[in-house]
Design a protein around this motif. Structure first.
Motif, mmCIF file in Angstrom:
data_model
loop_
_atom_site.group_PDB
_atom_site.id
_atom_site.type_symbol
_atom_site.label_atom_id
_atom_site.label_comp_id
_atom_site.label_asym_id
_atom_site.label_seq_id
_atom_site.Cartn_x
_atom_site.Cartn_y
_atom_site.Cartn_z
ATOM 1 N N GLU A 130 0.937 -0.959 0.018
ATOM 2 C CA GLU A 130 -0.025 -0.094 -0.275
ATOM 3 C C GLU A 130 0.953 1.166 0.019
ATOM 4 O OE1 GLU A 130 -3.879 0.562 2.550
ATOM 5 O OE2 GLU A 130 -2.237 1.661 3.619
ATOM 6 N N VAL A 131 0.612 2.196 -0.833
ATOM 7 C CA VAL A 131 1.597 3.118 -1.155
ATOM 8 C C VAL A 131 0.768 4.612 -0.875
ATOM 9 C CG1 VAL A 131 2.855 4.386 -2.713
ATOM 10 C CG2 VAL A 131 3.048 2.214 -2.521
ATOM 11 N N THR A 132 1.361 5.237 -0.064
ATOM 12 C CA THR A 132 0.587 6.607 0.176
ATOM 13 C C THR A 132 1.599 8.025 -0.369
ATOM 14 O OG1 THR A 132 -0.676 5.688 2.237
ATOM 15 C CG2 THR A 132 -0.764 8.102 1.996
ATOM 16 N N VAL A 133 0.618 8.522 -1.098
ATOM 17 C CA VAL A 133 1.788 9.667 -1.742
ATOM 18 C C VAL A 133 0.922 11.253 -1.365
ATOM 19 C CG1 VAL A 133 2.331 10.549 -4.035
ATOM 20 C CG2 VAL A 133 2.274 8.241 -3.835
ATOM 21 N N ASP A 134 1.952 11.859 -0.945
ATOM 22 C CA ASP A 134 1.326 13.363 -0.638
ATOM 23 C C ASP A 134 2.102 14.148 -1.704
ATOM 24 O OD1 ASP A 134 -0.422 13.269 1.663
ATOM 25 O OD2 ASP A 134 0.984 12.592 2.804
ATOM 26 N N VAL A 135 1.439 14.833 -2.722
ATOM 27 C CA VAL A 135 1.863 15.763 -3.557
ATOM 28 C C VAL A 135 1.499 16.888 -3.805
ATOM 29 C CG1 VAL A 135 3.172 14.017 -5.016
ATOM 30 C CG2 VAL A 135 0.836 14.545 -5.410
#
Length: 607
Positions: free
Chosen positions: A403-408
């Protein structure tokens, strides 16, 4: 003595280690004039440089008549093997969350482990002195996280403190007095139960961490579950299935007092101690009196998901920069690592010249390689590959999915979504996270993430944050297109010449500088096309009596691509290796001889 055993859990960089520093200072663990370095719990050079905790550390704080044993746990999922076992030593956890970033994947990972064991966390919203703090919103997000992890009614009724670990204060009310950490000490005393142990029973403890000490041998740390242990007492180690591993005498009983480990005569149930004297016992074994026959229940360890081959360095430059080159010293070092690090699995090849090292992720294995090169080792490392397994019922191939969480920033979300979908990622969530940023959540095969980190930083101009955590094994998702240029490969041994590099610039960017030693088969640059090309980087300017030679130094070169260890490992293809020495990181072909490479290519085509 009134004892409380507490683990401090959090995501990487949310301030655990800094908070423990302040707790030690305010409880008088340091003398007034004692010089103490910042982040005293990060004892390892790599931990200080990267600002992360790799190994779990124990310490203890005396506050009034209370002794609080504190375990500072790693926040990174690659070191999850450490986290799971630490939880079994403690009766309470302090969950630390950054007041701007909110709960992140590793927060979820460590909290999930704590809730499963029935612990009731204390929540500490940290760094509320940040200008972008949003403490109340984060508090709501933490509640939602507890609910999504199936917390019980009792666990959902968690006490909350607002704090600044760096400034050393905590308060129950966000507008309350900001004086010291006493509210935290009070809460630990009142909210965390004392150890539920049997003081009158026979001695038994579960080994939760292991380290190799040069003077005392194997040191096994854990919490005493029942009875007392004394120096020279006869004890034995039982494995998880109850079989006897060894019987021995305790040579030292060590207790944690402040940041020091102190030898004591006797320790009783509830205390966290380290024992010396064992030669075979390891993590998850039960150490107990000889009369005890049933082992204590132990947490199984998540399986490794990624593997690399560590090969003896056979390049022409082998042994010129490091002093530990032979397979024997590499084998001894890896086996020693395997003893202390349960999340790593080491398998020796039949020819004894290479070792398969399997672990939780690129970061964990990258740190092992970095430690070895600092110790003077030379190695060649293969591209990381993902460990598949077969479904026990259908026989279907399963692969690890994360599970990958990305904040961009919103402007970069399009490119991130596109790249992760190309790598077989499935988006499960997309929402604004405040301040013009978006939070994207994906499920993506582990192999799709190999090498993506550096590309991600380039695509988001260094502003994006990507966090990943093991999710499950799922059916194989098919091939992932590897879009990659060919390589520029040196065709001779010697030293690179500026004039030759300058002439090759239109072929693609270089990875070496003038004066660097090169050899046949070494990768010196990236080809602008899809095929590999052999080039001569040793060719100087031809001198004649008509034209002045000019100075080689006058040649203006484009700066080369700088290769860090992590970038190199994810960059290479299956037929390439990273040569790692104490001074250099070089890329090379597995087969240095061009004729051998052609033969191997032909066999692969006909194969």
């Amino acid at each position: 003595m009134d004892i409380r055993n507490v683990a401090i859990i959090a995501h990487v960089d949310h301030g655990k280690t800094t908070l423990v520093d302040q707790m030690l200072k305010q409880s008088g663990a340091f003398r007034e004039n004692q010089q103490v370095m910042e982040r005293v719990m990060d004892s390892n050079d790599l931990e200080r440089e990267r600002g992360i905790t790799i190994l779990a550390k124990c310490t203890s704080v005396h506050w009034n008549d209370l002794r609080i044993n504190i375990v500072d746990t790693p926040g990174h999922a690659d070191f999850g093997g450490e986290v799971e076992r630490i939880m079994s030593m403690v009766d309470g956890v302090v969950l630390l969350v950054d007041s701007a970033e909110g709960p992140l994947p590793q927060t979820k990972f460590v909290l999930g482990k704590a809730l499963k064991l029935g612990l009731r966390p204390i929540v500490l919203v940290n760094k509320i002195d940040r200008p972008d703090a949003r403490a109340h919103q984060v508090h709501d997000e933490i509640f939602d996280l507890f609910a999504s992890l199936d917390a019980t009614e009792e666990q959902l009724d968690f006490p909350t403190l607002f704090a600044s670990g760096r400034q050393g204060w905590a308060t129950m009310d966000i507008d309350g007095p900001r004086e010291n950490l006493n509210p935290l000490f009070e809460l630990i005393r009142n909210h965390v139960p004392p150890p539920s142990v049997d003081e009158a029973g026979q001695f038994a403890m579960l080994a939760t961490t292991l380290e190799a000490n040069p003077y005392l041998g194997r040191l096994l740390t854990g919490r005493i579950q029942s009875g007392k242990v004394r120096q020279n007492m006869q004890v034995r180690a039982l494995s998880r299935d109850g079989s006897v591993i060894e019987t021995t005498r305790v040579t030292k009983v060590l207790a944690f007092r402040g940041i020091e480990r102190v030898a004591i005569e006797e320790a009783s149930a509830g205390d966290i101690i380290a024992l010396a004297g064992f030669t075979k016992a390891t993590v998850a074994d039960t150490l107990a009196e000889v009369a005890v026959e049933r082992p204590l229940p132990a947490q199984p360890i998540d399986p490794p998901t990624i593997a690399m081959s560590f090969v003896v360095n056979d390049s022409p430059l082998a042994g010129t920069e490091g002093d530990k080159v032979t397979s024997r010293v590499i084998r001894d070092r890896l086996l020693r690592e395997g003893e202390g690090n349960v999340a790593i699995r080491i398998t020796e090849s039949e020819d004894k010249d290479s070792f398969e090292v399997a672990g939780r992720g690129e970061l964990q294995l990258g740190i092992l390689i970095e430690q070895m090169r600092r110790e003077g080792f030379e190695l060649s490392i293969s591209r990381p590959r993902v460990l598949m397994k077969a479904d026990p019922v259908t026989g279907q191939r399963l692969e690890p999915v994360e599970e990958v969480t990305v904040d961009v920033d919103e402007e970069f979300s399009g490119i991130v979504v596109q790249k992760l979908q190309e790598r077989k990622g499935e988006m499960t969530e997309m929402r604004p996270s405040g301040g013009g940023k978006q939070r994207l959540v994906f499920l993506i095969p582990s192999r799709g993430l190999i090498g993506y980190q550096s590309e991600f930083l380039t695509d988001t101009r260094g502003t994006g944050v990507l966090n990943r955590i093991f999710h499950s094994y799922q059916p194989y998702k098919g091939n992932i297109a590897a879009r990659r240029n060919g390589m520029l490969i040196s065709n001779a041994d010697g030293e690179a010449v500026a004039y030759a590099l300058w002439n090759l610039e239109d072929r693609g960017p270089m990875m070496i500088e003038p004066g660097w030693k090169v050899y046949q088969g070494m990768i010196v640059g990236e080809h602008s096309r899809g095929n590999d090309l052999e080039v001569n980087v040793l060719k100087g300017k031809q001198l004649t009596n008509i034209r002045a030679s000019g100075k080689d130094e006058a040649v203006r070169l484009t700066p080369p691509i700088r290769m860090t260890l992590e970038k190199a490992l994810s960059y290479i293809a299956d037929d390439e290796l990273v040569e790692v020495t104490p001074k250099s990181i070089r890329l090379r072909k597995k087969l240095l001889d061009p004729n051998e490479r052609k033969k191997a290519d032909r066999q692969a085509v006909n194969g």
